[in-house]
Every structure is written in C-alpha cells, then in structure tokens.
Scaffold this active site. Structure first.
Site, PDB file in Angstrom:
ATOM      1  N   CYS A 269       0.858  -1.176   0.000  1.00  0.00           N
ATOM      2  CA  CYS A 269       0.000   0.000   0.000  1.00  0.00           C
ATOM      3  C   CYS A 269       0.896   1.227   0.000  1.00  0.00           C
ATOM      4  O   CYS A 269       1.569   1.506   0.995  1.00  0.00           O
ATOM      5  CB  CYS A 269      -0.934   0.006   1.215  1.00  0.00           C
ATOM      6  SG  CYS A 269      -2.044   1.436   1.244  1.00  0.00           S
TER       7      CYS A 269
ATOM      8  N   GLU B  77      -3.019   1.030  -6.690  1.00  0.00           N
ATOM      9  CA  GLU B  77      -1.956   0.058  -6.918  1.00  0.00           C
ATOM     10  C   GLU B  77      -1.644   0.080  -8.413  1.00  0.00           C
ATOM     11  O   GLU B  77      -2.475   0.437  -9.237  1.00  0.00           O
ATOM     12  CB  GLU B  77      -2.379  -1.337  -6.461  1.00  0.00           C
ATOM     13  CG  GLU B  77      -1.256  -2.362  -6.471  1.00  0.00           C
ATOM     14  CD  GLU B  77      -0.036  -1.908  -5.686  1.00  0.00           C
ATOM     15  OE1 GLU B  77       0.914  -1.413  -6.339  1.00  0.00           O
ATOM     16  OE2 GLU B  77      -0.030  -2.022  -4.447  1.00  0.00           O
TER      17      GLU B  77
END
Length: 220
Positions: A2, A106
């Site tokens: 993350c 992402e």
C-alpha cells in the site's frame, strides 16, 4: 503493498464510522492522493479506551532509530512476520491503529513493462480501515514524532491480477477487535474474501504526490 490511498469523507461520517470520541485535527479536508511521509489521519485508543482521531506521519520510525529517513522504508509491514521484527513487535502488541480510507491505488505492469495505476475500493462500502501500527520517536531536539505503518498480506483473487500483496483491510465490525485485543488482531491479518473488491484504471497523474484533485478518481 500500500503506497497511496484516498480519504474522501465528511468529518462527522468519520466519527460515526470509527466510533471516534476525540478529534485532534484542526482543519479537515479530503485527500485524493495520500502519499508516504505525509501526516495522515489515524485512530488510536487512549488510556480509557476512548478512540482518538489525529495525525501520524506515514512511515514508522522505531524509537531506537538514529535517523528519521528509516521511515521511508517502513510505510508497510508484512503481517506474516510483524511479531518477529524488532521494529514492529512492540507496536503490534501495544500500539495498533486504524488508518481511515475509502480506496487505495496500486500499479499493474502492462506488456511493455509500463505501470498503470488502478483505484481499488471495497464493494458496497464507502469507508474502511487499514490495519496499522504507530510509534513514538524523538528527533535531535527531543521533540516527539508520532509515525505509523500499514500492514500488508497476500493478495486475494481480484487483487492478484494487479499485485501479489494487498493492505490488511478492516471492516467496521472489526475495528474494536483490532484496537483492543492482540489475540483477535492476530486473526484479522488476512486478505479480504474474494469478490469484495472493485477496481478500475485511473490517470497516471496519480504518480505525482503533488497532484491532489477529484479528477484523479476518474476512470482512465
């Protein structure tokens, strides 16, 4: 992993979602491109188990660190080994936190090796929480610096098409267990069930932390 996320919500909605008793943020604003080293909103518990919302710097700095730059390497912590690592062992036991979010970014490599960013959300849920750890460090002036890291785990089915890791995501009914019970928190370090994520490609403008506007949310 993350490395970027978004937090778009009204402060009153945050207080309701996370059961916050005290708010220690002077001026609230949405963030469309939260990046490492920024001060980010996080929920911790006080001595009386009251929940407090305040800022932590993203990138954990252990108390014994000689240089704050170590935090650049500690924006994430692998949940599978968090109790084995010196930097994370104590925070996992005593200093867990929740990092509020409504989506995260992402990057997926295409056939040419270029990275395409995706915005990823939890289906049917406007807000959720990243499982995090916080720590207190003192700089050379003796001033306290409060920092945090976000835990990661193996990817579920949807996420594996983009990356082999994903953040540990908590749902509302799990917040209390994460904050208040080390044993229960251990059981929450797992990927979300398959079928719970929705995702779509977004502009590569998100690659630059200085870009922070609603247009980043538009599908590319």
């Amino acid at each position: 992993m993350c490395g970027r996320f978004t937090l778009i919500a009204e402060l009153e909605d945050l207080k309701k979602e996370y059961g916050i008793d005290q708010v220690r943020i002077d001026q609230w604003q949405n963030n469309y491109n939260v990046a490492p080293t920024q001060n980010i909103p996080a929920v911790i518990t006080g001595v009386g188990k009251d929940r407090r919302l305040g800022y932590l710097r993203w990138g954990l700095i252990p108390p014994w660190a000689e240089d704050e730059k170590v935090g650049f390497k500690m924006i994430n912590a692998r949940s599978e080994t968090v109790e084995e690592k010196k930097s994370f062992r104590k925070p996992f036991k005593q200093q867990r936190c929740i990092v509020p979010a409504d989506s995260f970014y992402e990057w997926k490599k295409d056939e040419l090796g270029e990275k395409q960013p995706y915005r990823i959300q939890v289906r049917g849920k406007e807000l959720f929480g990243f499982a995090g750890l916080w720590e207190k460090w003192e700089n050379e002036k003796g001033e306290p610096v409060f920092t945090c890291t976000i835990l990661t785990t193996e990817a579920n089915r949807e996420m594996s098409g983009i990356h082999h890791r994903m953040p540990v995501i908590l749902r509302q009914e799990e917040y209390g267990a994460w904050l208040d019970s080390e044993e229960k928190a251990r059981n929450l370090c797992r990927p979300l069930p398959d079928g719970t994520l929705a995702m779509y490609p977004v502009s590569k403008r998100v690659n630059t932390p200085g870009n922070n506007d609603a247009a980043l949310l538009e599908e590319a």
